[in-house]
Design an enzyme around this catalytic site. Structure first.
Site, PDB file in Angstrom:
ATOM      1  N   LYS A 104     -13.570  80.841   1.840  1.00 47.27           N
ATOM      2  CA  LYS A 104     -12.916  81.473   0.599  1.00 47.27           C
ATOM      3  C   LYS A 104     -12.005  82.417   0.821  1.00 47.27           C
ATOM      4  O   LYS A 104     -12.117  83.546   0.176  1.00 47.27           O
ATOM      5  CB  LYS A 104     -13.885  81.636  -0.506  1.00 47.27           C
ATOM      6  CG  LYS A 104     -14.755  80.197  -0.933  1.00 47.27           C
ATOM      7  CD  LYS A 104     -15.649  80.342  -1.812  1.00 47.27           C
ATOM      8  CE  LYS A 104     -16.547  79.315  -2.352  1.00 47.27           C
ATOM      9  NZ  LYS A 104     -15.724  78.325  -2.868  1.00 47.27           N
ATOM     10  N   CYS A 105     -11.354  82.439   1.906  1.00 44.58           N
ATOM     11  CA  CYS A 105     -10.655  83.773   2.507  1.00 44.58           C
ATOM     12  C   CYS A 105      -9.301  83.360   2.553  1.00 44.58           C
ATOM     13  O   CYS A 105      -8.820  82.179   2.699  1.00 44.58           O
ATOM     14  CB  CYS A 105     -11.189  84.059   3.836  1.00 44.58           C
ATOM     15  SG  CYS A 105     -10.279  85.496   4.727  1.00 44.58           S
TER      16      CYS A 105
END
Length: 164
Positions: free
Chosen positions: A35-36
């Site tokens: 989730k970057c």
């Protein structure tokens, strides 16, 4: 002096990644997160794996090492991480189980990388990359900003493959 061949890690699928199995091959280690903003780099890593890696003799080995240390961007379980990587990016290179990559709780592999590369090589975010030569030592390291499919990494990989 220890080399990467002295280390092993649990994999996402519950097996063991023994770095001694990659002796004589260049290895690219990457601390990853799902989730970057840099998560799309999985695509570039998979491209490198497809072109230079897989199970080719002396081909490039790529190992992803998920970490939840930067903004809680890897909160999932091993099964969730593996499914996400495969579904969204077709990741087929080996992935280690989630691990700590900095500070006093860092796994021994990342403490070794810091000794090899110096203080500045400590990951400051997700998707730091560490290129290990065929003798098992750090050749170069790259920040999150360096794309895996970019010329800097590709040329370094090609150079190391010629040495193998």
């Amino acid at each position: 002096m220890p080399s990467i061949y002295d280390f092993s890690l649990p994999s996402l699928d519950g097996k063991t990644i023994n770095f001694s199995d990659y002796q004589g091959r260049p290895i690219l280690l990457v601390n990853t997160a799902s989730k970057c903003g840099f998560t799309p780099q999985y695509e570039g890593l998979q491209h490198l794996w497809s072109v230079y890696g897989r199970e080719k003799d002396n081909g490039l080995a790529i190992i992803g090492i998920p970490s939840n240390e930067f903004g809680n961007q890897e909160p999932g379980s091993s099964d969730e991480i593996g499914a996400f990587c495969h579904r969204n990016y077709g990741v087929s290179f080996p992935m280690a189980a989630k691990a700590s990559v900095r500070g006093p709780d860092a796994i021994p592999l990342f403490k070794w990388l810091r000794k090899e590369g110096g203080f500045l090589s400590t990951p400051r975010w997700n998707f730091y990359k560490y290129l290990i030569n065929g003798q098992g030592h750090l050749d170069k390291w790259y920040t999150s900003l360096t794309k895996p499919e970019g010329k800097r990494i590709e040329h370094a990989v090609q150079r190391l493959l010629l040495d193998c």
